[in-house]
Write a protein that holds these residues in place. Structure first.
Motif, PDB file in Angstrom:
ATOM      1  N   ARG A  69     -31.613 -19.113  -2.903  1.00  0.00           N
ATOM      2  CA  ARG A  69     -31.534 -20.512  -2.480  1.00  0.00           C
ATOM      3  C   ARG A  69     -30.805 -21.401  -3.474  1.00  0.00           C
ATOM      4  N   LEU A  70     -30.161 -20.818  -4.461  1.00  0.00           N
ATOM      5  CA  LEU A  70     -29.360 -21.613  -5.387  1.00  0.00           C
ATOM      6  C   LEU A  70     -28.127 -22.191  -4.704  1.00  0.00           C
ATOM      7  N   ASN A  71     -27.751 -21.637  -3.529  1.00  0.00           N
ATOM      8  CA  ASN A  71     -26.622 -22.201  -2.789  1.00  0.00           C
ATOM      9  C   ASN A  71     -26.895 -23.642  -2.372  1.00  0.00           C
ATOM     10  N   VAL A  72     -28.159 -23.979  -2.115  1.00  0.00           N
ATOM     11  CA  VAL A  72     -28.488 -25.357  -1.732  1.00  0.00           C
ATOM     12  C   VAL A  72     -28.265 -26.309  -2.897  1.00  0.00           C
ATOM     13  N   SER A  73     -28.323 -25.784  -4.128  1.00  0.00           N
ATOM     14  CA  SER A  73     -28.076 -26.638  -5.295  1.00  0.00           C
ATOM     15  C   SER A  73     -26.650 -27.174  -5.297  1.00  0.00           C
ATOM     16  N   LEU A  74     -25.745 -26.551  -4.540  1.00  0.00           N
ATOM     17  CA  LEU A  74     -24.375 -27.053  -4.458  1.00  0.00           C
ATOM     18  C   LEU A  74     -24.318 -28.441  -3.826  1.00  0.00           C
ATOM     19  N   ALA A 107     -19.761 -24.002 -12.157  1.00  0.00           N
ATOM     20  CA  ALA A 107     -20.768 -23.111 -12.727  1.00  0.00           C
ATOM     21  C   ALA A 107     -21.822 -22.756 -11.688  1.00  0.00           C
ATOM     22  N   ALA A 108     -22.230 -23.751 -10.890  1.00  0.00           N
ATOM     23  CA  ALA A 108     -23.232 -23.499  -9.853  1.00  0.00           C
ATOM     24  C   ALA A 108     -22.700 -22.530  -8.805  1.00  0.00           C
ATOM     25  N   PHE A 109     -21.428 -22.689  -8.424  1.00  0.00           N
ATOM     26  CA  PHE A 109     -20.866 -21.797  -7.403  1.00  0.00           C
ATOM     27  C   PHE A 109     -20.761 -20.366  -7.940  1.00  0.00           C
ATOM     28  N   LYS A 110     -20.315 -20.224  -9.175  1.00  0.00           N
ATOM     29  CA  LYS A 110     -20.222 -18.880  -9.762  1.00  0.00           C
ATOM     30  C   LYS A 110     -21.604 -18.251  -9.867  1.00  0.00           C
ATOM     31  N   LEU A 111     -22.602 -19.032 -10.218  1.00  0.00           N
ATOM     32  CA  LEU A 111     -23.966 -18.518 -10.287  1.00  0.00           C
ATOM     33  C   LEU A 111     -24.412 -18.001  -8.926  1.00  0.00           C
ATOM     34  N   VAL A 112     -24.080 -18.724  -7.873  1.00  0.00           N
ATOM     35  CA  VAL A 112     -24.447 -18.311  -6.519  1.00  0.00           C
ATOM     36  C   VAL A 112     -23.797 -16.970  -6.168  1.00  0.00           C
ATOM     37  N   ILE A 113     -22.502 -16.818  -6.443  1.00  0.00           N
ATOM     38  CA  ILE A 113     -21.792 -15.579  -6.107  1.00  0.00           C
ATOM     39  C   ILE A 113     -22.361 -14.399  -6.904  1.00  0.00           C
ATOM     40  N   VAL A 114     -22.619 -14.605  -8.187  1.00  0.00           N
ATOM     41  CA  VAL A 114     -23.188 -13.541  -9.020  1.00  0.00           C
ATOM     42  C   VAL A 114     -24.566 -13.137  -8.498  1.00  0.00           C
ATOM     43  N   TYR A 146     -34.333 -24.490 -11.257  1.00  0.00           N
ATOM     44  CA  TYR A 146     -35.320 -23.426 -11.081  1.00  0.00           C
ATOM     45  C   TYR A 146     -36.210 -23.638  -9.864  1.00  0.00           C
ATOM     46  N   LYS A 147     -36.337 -24.886  -9.399  1.00  0.00           N
ATOM     47  CA  LYS A 147     -37.224 -25.145  -8.265  1.00  0.00           C
ATOM     48  C   LYS A 147     -36.734 -24.485  -6.976  1.00  0.00           C
ATOM     49  N   PHE A 148     -35.423 -24.277  -6.878  1.00  0.00           N
ATOM     50  CA  PHE A 148     -34.919 -23.665  -5.649  1.00  0.00           C
ATOM     51  C   PHE A 148     -35.429 -22.232  -5.479  1.00  0.00           C
ATOM     52  N   PRO A 149     -35.282 -21.337  -6.472  1.00  0.00           N
ATOM     53  CA  PRO A 149     -35.873 -20.004  -6.297  1.00  0.00           C
ATOM     54  C   PRO A 149     -37.391 -19.991  -6.364  1.00  0.00           C
ATOM     55  N   LEU A 150     -37.982 -20.942  -7.102  1.00  0.00           N
ATOM     56  CA  LEU A 150     -39.428 -20.930  -7.286  1.00  0.00           C
ATOM     57  C   LEU A 150     -40.174 -21.419  -6.045  1.00  0.00           C
ATOM     58  N   PHE A 151     -39.703 -22.487  -5.423  1.00  0.00           N
ATOM     59  CA  PHE A 151     -40.395 -23.078  -4.282  1.00  0.00           C
ATOM     60  C   PHE A 151     -39.604 -22.962  -2.976  1.00  0.00           C
ATOM     61  N   SER A 158     -35.607 -29.978   0.570  1.00  0.00           N
ATOM     62  CA  SER A 158     -34.711 -29.531  -0.494  1.00  0.00           C
ATOM     63  C   SER A 158     -33.898 -30.687  -1.056  1.00  0.00           C
ATOM     64  N   LEU A 159     -33.387 -31.542  -0.178  1.00  0.00           N
ATOM     65  CA  LEU A 159     -32.566 -32.666  -0.625  1.00  0.00           C
ATOM     66  C   LEU A 159     -33.377 -33.653  -1.455  1.00  0.00           C
ATOM     67  N   LEU A 160     -34.652 -33.821  -1.120  1.00  0.00           N
ATOM     68  CA  LEU A 160     -35.513 -34.739  -1.862  1.00  0.00           C
ATOM     69  C   LEU A 160     -36.271 -34.037  -2.984  1.00  0.00           C
ATOM     70  N   ARG A 161     -35.946 -32.762  -3.203  1.00  0.00           N
ATOM     71  CA  ARG A 161     -36.584 -31.956  -4.241  1.00  0.00           C
ATOM     72  C   ARG A 161     -38.101 -31.930  -4.091  1.00  0.00           C
ATOM     73  N   ARG A 162     -38.555 -31.779  -2.841  1.00  0.00           N
ATOM     74  CA  ARG A 162     -39.973 -31.614  -2.542  1.00  0.00           C
ATOM     75  C   ARG A 162     -40.217 -30.198  -2.030  1.00  0.00           C
ATOM     76  N   GLN A 163     -39.663 -29.230  -2.753  1.00  0.00           N
ATOM     77  CA  GLN A 163     -39.739 -27.843  -2.305  1.00  0.00           C
ATOM     78  C   GLN A 163     -41.175 -27.331  -2.229  1.00  0.00           C
ATOM     79  N   GLY A 164     -42.042 -27.822  -3.104  1.00  0.00           N
ATOM     80  CA  GLY A 164     -43.433 -27.387  -3.072  1.00  0.00           C
ATOM     81  C   GLY A 164     -44.104 -27.753  -1.756  1.00  0.00           C
ATOM     82  N   LEU A 165     -43.886 -28.996  -1.306  1.00  0.00           N
ATOM     83  CA  LEU A 165     -44.449 -29.425  -0.031  1.00  0.00           C
ATOM     84  C   LEU A 165     -43.832 -28.625   1.114  1.00  0.00           C
ATOM     85  N   GLY A 166     -42.521 -28.381   1.014  1.00  0.00           N
ATOM     86  CA  GLY A 166     -41.861 -27.582   2.040  1.00  0.00           C
ATOM     87  C   GLY A 166     -42.461 -26.191   2.153  1.00  0.00           C
TER      88      GLY A 166
END
Length: 469
Positions: A89-94, A105-112, A241-246, A381-389
């Motif tokens: 889910r790091l792609n959403v960080s884009l 850097a974020a895009f390369k991280l996603v591809i890796v 880190y919240k994207f993979p964690l939550f 995800s956009l509001l960074r409320r991944q825990g509630l999601g």
């Protein structure tokens, strides 16, 4: 209207015009008009692509058996779940890391990440191959390829939307389904077998990757991505880190709700039943792909532009409007189509597919509710409320799979199990819609609160909530 609303209207909605009536148009009406215009542009090409898929189904049902469709449905379900997890889910960080070198850097991280998870899946598939049913043995080797290609497509889509390349994104929505439908028909006419349906899907994803890469990346940008130091990748990973964690567990649950029922039905009642279920779901998913997904893409695009003071207010108005629009354009027609499905599906697809019409009636409930939820599905995800999601998706998972487990335990009729599962799914989607709108409303009410203290992250000024200043 408060000062923030007036500033927002001036910054992002006002357009120079000599027409006095246009000058007097309210900011809300301008916002709604712009949303409809953007959504119609994406939807038009999506409609053409999805209509091609729907138009090919009567021909495909005469070229492939229900068992062939069952294998394809199982493959697609597995790939959709794994592809959602391929980038952790790091792609959403884009969407939220879209400035300067940090974006590359974020895009390369996603591809890796996609490459790493796909290789792990391939290794696991090789180990599990001896225990796979003979009919599904080919999927052991095809699933990792489909996972990687679909994951890269999602990353390119996120990159396109974060860059405001809505036109290229929309064209991609035409290219992939048209190529897949034509390939499946061609392979069926050549009598290449049921596995060729899977091959057509993989080829369509590769074509889409090539198209989007050429359209949204220059050679200079490709070089900037490849030259990003590994330490910058690690910095982005720590910051997001919240994207993979939550977000990742919630997304897996969400895609599991959509795709696992077909896999379970195939394992419990055979690939033919999975084929009927897959075709019914495909006929229902087309309206969602035609309108609701473009509405979601437009919402994301709108929510990530403009100055920080007005984003939340416009996002709430946009979310409410798009949910209502989805209800009018999809929910009501979906319920009507579901009620009429047993009467037209048999003559349309052939006598071997009468059961598909009954399944469409059962799936109408969850399809109608999903259409309402889809436009605002990325709000947590956009509001960074991944825990509630994650909590909401956990509740929705229980509502979908509890009826299946109960029905199998009590030996219900398969159709009754699907009706109960669909009702539970509908309740879950309505719950998610309500929560997303409440989150947007809360963000809108906090529009005038002072910005949080900024902190440095990878050379950029970021707030303590993670927003790029």
């Amino acid at each position: 209207m408060n000062d923030a609303s007036e500033e927002c209207a001036r910054d992002s909605l006002s357009m120079p015009t000599t027409d006095e009536s246009n000058a007097e148009m309210s900011p809300t009406r301008q916002l709604m008009g712009r949303l409809v215009y953007a959504a119609s542009g994406v939807s038009l090409l999506s409609i053409i692509g999805q209509l091609t898929v729907v138009a090919s189904i009567p021909l495909l049902t005469r070229l492939y058996s229900p068992s062939d469709f069952g294998v394809f449905t199982i493959y697609l379900g597995i790939v959709n779940i794994l592809a959602a997890a391929a980038a952790l889910r790091l792609n959403v960080s884009l969407y939220v890391v879209a400035i300067g070198e940090q974006a590359y850097a974020a895009f390369k991280l996603v591809i890796v990440t996609i490459a790493s998870t796909s290789l792990l899946t391939a290794g696991a598939g090789v180990l599990l191959a001896p225990s796979a049913p003979e009919r599904l043995l080919a999927l052991v080797y095809l699933v990792p390829i489909g996972m990687a290609t679909t994951g890269i497509v999602e990353a390119l889509n996120c990159w396109s939307l974060s860059r405001g390349r809505l036109r290229d994104f929309a064209i991609g929505k035409l290219v992939a389904p048209v190529f897949m439908a034509l390939s499946q028909v061609s392979f069926g006419l050549l009598q290449w077998g049921g596995d060729s349906m899977v091959l057509a899907h993989i080829l369509s994803q590769l074509v889409l990757i090539g198209f989007l890469s050429i359209r949204v990346f220059t050679w200079n940008e490709v070089c900037r991505v490849t030259r990003v130091p590994w330490k910058d990748l690690m910095a982005v990973a720590r910051g997001e880190y919240k994207f993979p964690l939550f977000d990742l567990p919630g997304t897996i649950l969400n895609f599991g709700i959509i795709n696992l029922p077909a896999i379970l039905i195939g394992s419990l009642f055979g690939t033919s039943m999975a084929g009927h279920f897959g075709v019914a779901a495909r006929l229902f998913s087309s309206p969602i792909s035609l309108v609701a997904l473009p509405l979601s893409n437009v919402f994301v695009s709108e929510a990530t532009k403009g100055n920080e003071r007005c984003k939340s207010e416009h996002s709430y108005k946009s979310g409410v409007f798009l949910v209502l629009l989805a209800g009018a354009l999809i929910t009501l027609p979906a319920l009507a189509i579901g009620a009429a499905a047993p009467y037209f599906v048999g003559p349309l697809l052939g006598p071997d597919w009468i059961l598909t019409g009954n399944l469409m009636t059962a799936l109408a409930l969850t399809g109608a509710a999903q259409a309402l939820s889809t436009p605002v599905q990325e709000v947590p995800s956009l509001l960074r409320r991944q825990g509630l999601g994650l909590i909401i998706d956990s509740v929705r998972t229980f509502l979908v799979f509890a009826p299946i487990l109960l029905g199998v335990y009590d030996k219900w009729d398969p159709l009754h199990i699907i009706y109960a599962m669909s009702a539970g799914g509908a309740i879950g989607y309505l719950l998610r819609t309500a929560v997303c709108l409440l989150l947007l409303r809360g963000a809108s009410n906090r529009n005038g609160v002072a910005a949080p203290k900024p902190v440095h992250h990878l050379g950029l000024i970021r707030t303590e909530t993670g927003e790029v200043a």
